[in-house]
Design an enzyme around this catalytic site. Structure first.
Site, short mmCIF file in Angstrom:
data_model
loop_
_atom_site.label_atom_id
_atom_site.label_comp_id
_atom_site.label_asym_id
_atom_site.label_seq_id
_atom_site.Cartn_x
_atom_site.Cartn_y
_atom_site.Cartn_z
N ASP A 191 7.49 -5.55 7.46
CA ASP A 191 6.26 -5.06 8.08
C ASP A 191 5.40 -6.26 8.44
O ASP A 191 4.46 -6.62 7.73
CB ASP A 191 5.53 -4.10 7.15
N ASN A 236 2.67 3.88 1.49
CA ASN A 236 1.80 2.85 0.90
C ASN A 236 0.63 2.52 1.81
O ASN A 236 -0.32 1.88 1.39
CB ASN A 236 2.62 1.59 0.59
N GLU A 269 -8.95 4.73 3.49
CA GLU A 269 -9.62 5.17 2.24
C GLU A 269 -11.13 5.01 2.35
O GLU A 269 -11.63 3.97 2.77
CB GLU A 269 -9.08 4.31 1.09
N PRO A 303 -6.44 -4.33 -2.28
CA PRO A 303 -6.39 -2.91 -2.62
C PRO A 303 -5.68 -2.72 -3.96
O PRO A 303 -4.81 -3.51 -4.32
CB PRO A 303 -5.58 -2.30 -1.48
N GLY A 304 -6.07 -1.67 -4.70
CA GLY A 304 -5.47 -1.44 -6.01
C GLY A 304 -4.55 -0.24 -6.01
O GLY A 304 -3.33 -0.34 -6.06
N SER A 305 -5.14 0.95 -5.91
CA SER A 305 -4.38 2.19 -5.76
C SER A 305 -5.37 3.28 -5.39
O SER A 305 -6.59 3.08 -5.45
CB SER A 305 -3.66 2.58 -7.04
N HIS A 365 -2.35 -9.87 -2.88
CA HIS A 365 -2.61 -8.91 -1.79
C HIS A 365 -2.77 -7.49 -2.29
O HIS A 365 -3.01 -6.58 -1.50
CB HIS A 365 -1.45 -8.94 -0.80
P1 5GP Z 1 1.92 -3.23 0.08
O1 5GP Z 1 1.45 -3.91 1.30
O2 5GP Z 1 2.63 -4.20 -0.83
O3 5GP Z 1 2.69 -2.00 0.31
O4 5GP Z 1 0.62 -2.71 -0.66
C1 5GP Z 1 -0.44 -3.54 -1.01
C2 5GP Z 1 -1.16 -2.99 -2.19
O5 5GP Z 1 -1.92 -1.84 -1.82
C3 5GP Z 1 -0.30 -2.45 -3.33
O6 5GP Z 1 0.16 -3.51 -4.14
C4 5GP Z 1 -1.26 -1.53 -4.05
O7 5GP Z 1 -1.93 -2.21 -5.09
C5 5GP Z 1 -2.28 -1.14 -2.99
N1 5GP Z 1 -2.30 0.30 -2.66
C6 5GP Z 1 -1.25 1.10 -2.37
N2 5GP Z 1 -1.67 2.35 -2.09
C7 5GP Z 1 -3.02 2.35 -2.18
C8 5GP Z 1 -4.06 3.34 -1.96
O8 5GP Z 1 -3.82 4.50 -1.62
N3 5GP Z 1 -5.34 2.93 -2.13
C9 5GP Z 1 -5.67 1.65 -2.49
N4 5GP Z 1 -6.95 1.33 -2.61
N5 5GP Z 1 -4.72 0.72 -2.71
C10 5GP Z 1 -3.42 1.05 -2.55
MN MN Z 2 3.17 -2.42 5.18
MN MN Z 3 0.83 -4.09 3.09
#
Ligand code: 5GP
Ligand code: MN
Ligand code: MN
EC number: 6.5.1.-
Length: 484
Positions: free
Chosen positions: A96, A203, A207, A381-383, A407
């Protein structure tokens, strides 16, 4: 088998160069005890050691506090390679390309938004399509898509999406002139032309967040964050099928030519292109084009977020103060100059940042003028159920991580394990009981993306701060989430 680890400081670990004959430098892991234990449960550490085998790699390969197993490189992996002697590994940028995060401020407070929250989430869900392979509102002919690839957000602004001064708050102004759409395959363009302006898979998200804690009020003020309870909006998305196809295409090229180039690496997923080869330059031009696509994608999503607020609150987005705080890429390679040894020698390098955020300290010319005096904003971002952070790049990052910070919180549970153990109805009910509204294209996503599936973002932010990679500025908590 877990690779041998030497603790060299409270939050710094090293896998020695002697671990594998191919390692040209050691691997360094930035983590506390709890995070390093998690990394031992998958192949993060092994992958960090493999990355240290890339030709032309300087100092050490890096795994950041949020690191977890990825394709070739760990997600949360960094490697700086010499721009002549080195190789570029598309898997070290990720499928990505320019996945990244954008945050907007608003003048609104939680109290003002709460009564309309469900309506707001539903409106965003309606205007900004979510889900794998989902197509959007725009269906661009390839001739127009080429302009997106070559120009980035300039294209969007010219076509009435977003404001002219939005550019000042985006990494590289959302437009990389190194891009060349002619290096992007027809297949990639076919995938990209109908997906532009869509969120993507699970993911990724839009938000609604509330400022929960301000650690540094002076810096927060520069970001337009004045008080706890203030509402922000975070957008996480990337280059959709187009970037995926660019990665696929050039990984195939690398795989087919590596032997010819005399390149042998310990993992097939590390497939790499020598930077002096035409194929490497083609990849970089295509990567930059995919990066422009991703910035444009986030720009369109932001436009529809502003439109959603306008519909729900009946006021113009500029009257609601909906300006961008920042937009960062976290899957990208950048051409930069760094100190590459203990004697202070400098070199031009390509820095692979895979699931990693640039975190330059104050003063670097790559930082937009508005923030040059305070450092680059770092978005973590956290979750959907815990928290997220804004930090600001700090001096130690230049010495320790080629100017990089984490990240995200990082995954700690596989998607399949999450689906097995966390039923969507339970996850959703737990979130709603805490006042968090969620809408998702697919219910399985809610399990895969449950807060428990991610590491503790507070620890990741704290470790980054303690190391001096980036300093905490603001913590946010989620109240409404649209999931891909
Ligand atoms: P990645 O780019 O690796 O898929 O995601 C980056 C980060 O986004 C993840 O490591 C996770 O901590 C965070 N993340 C994933 N889903 C959510 C979400 O729905 N809300 C927020 N605030 N953070 C998220
Ligand atoms: Mn992505
Ligand atoms: Mn990402």
């Amino acid at each position: 088998m877990v690779p041998p680890l030497r603790k060299i400081d409270r939050l710094i670990w090293e896998i020695p160069k002697t671990y594998k004959p191919c390692m040209k430098v050691p691997a360094r892991i930035f983590a506390d005890e709890s995070l390093i234990e998690k990394m031992k449960t998958d192949s993060t550490l092994e992958q960090a050691a493999n990355v240290a085998c890339l030709p032309g790699v300087y100092k050490y390969s890096i795994a950041l506090p949020d690191a977890h197993q990825g394709y070739g490189f760990p997600v949360g992996g960094v490697a700086a390679v010499d721009s002549n002697q080195g190789t570029i590994s598309p898997g070290g940028i990720g499928y990505d390309i320019n996945c990244g995060v954008r945050v907007l401020r608003t003048d609104l407070t939680e109290n003002e938004v709460r009564p309309r929250l469900r309506e707001l989430v539903n409106t965003i869900f309606e205007l900004a399509p979510a889900g794998v392979g989902e197509t959007g509102k725009l269906h661009l002919p390839v001739s127009e898509l080429n302009k997106v690839l070559d120009e980035g957000v300039d294209w969007a602004i010219r076509n009435g999406y977003g404001w002219t001064d939005d550019k000042e708050y985006i990494e590289q102004n959302g437009s990389w002139d190194f891009a060349d759409s002619s290096k992007v395959s027809q297949r990639a363009k076919e995938r990209g032309k109908d997906e532009i302006g869509t969120i993507g898979s699970g993911n990724h998200f839009i938000e609604i967040q509330v400022v929960d804690k301000i650690f540094n009020p002076d810096v927060a003020k520069v970001f337009g964050i004045e008080k706890e309870g203030q509402v922000l909006v975070m957008i996480h998305s990337g280059s959709r099928g187009l970037g995926h196809q660019v990665a696929t295409d050039y990984i195939k090229v690398a795989e087919s030519k590596m032997r010819q180039w005399g390149l042998y690496l310990p993992d097939r997923e590390l497939a790499a292109l020598p930077l002096t080869a035409r194929e490497a330059q083609d990849y970089l031009h295509a990567m930059a084009a995919a990066a422009n696509y991703a910035w444009t994608n986030r720009h369109l999503l932001m436009h529809w977020v502003r439109e959603s607020f306008k519909r729900v609150f009946g006021r113009d987005p500029d009257k609601l103060g909906m300006r961008i705080i920042y937009d960062v890429a976290h899957n990208i390679a950048k051409f930069e100059e760094h100190v590459v040894d203990d004697e202070g020698h400098r070199a031009k390098v390509w820095v692979h940042r895979k699931g990693a955020t640039r975190a330059f300290p104050a003063g670097r010319e790559e930082i937009p003028k508005v923030y040059r005096g305070i450092g680059q904003p770092v978005l973590i971002p956290g979750s959907m159920g815990t928290g997220s952070y804004i930090l600001v790049g700090f001096e130690k990052s230049m010495q320790l991580t080629f100017g990089t910070a984490p990240h995200g919180a990082g995954r700690q549970m596989s998607r399949s394990a999450a689906v097995r153990s966390l039923p969507p109805s339970k996850v959703k009910a737990a979130l709603e009981s805490r006042g968090i509204i969620i809408r998702s294209a697919e219910s399985e996503i809610i399990s895969e993306e449950a807060p428990e599936a991610y590491k503790n973002v507070d620890v990741v932010a704290e470790v980054s701060d303690a190391l001096g990679l980036a300093k905490k500025v603001v913590r946010m908590r989620p109240i409404g989430v649209v999931k891909g």
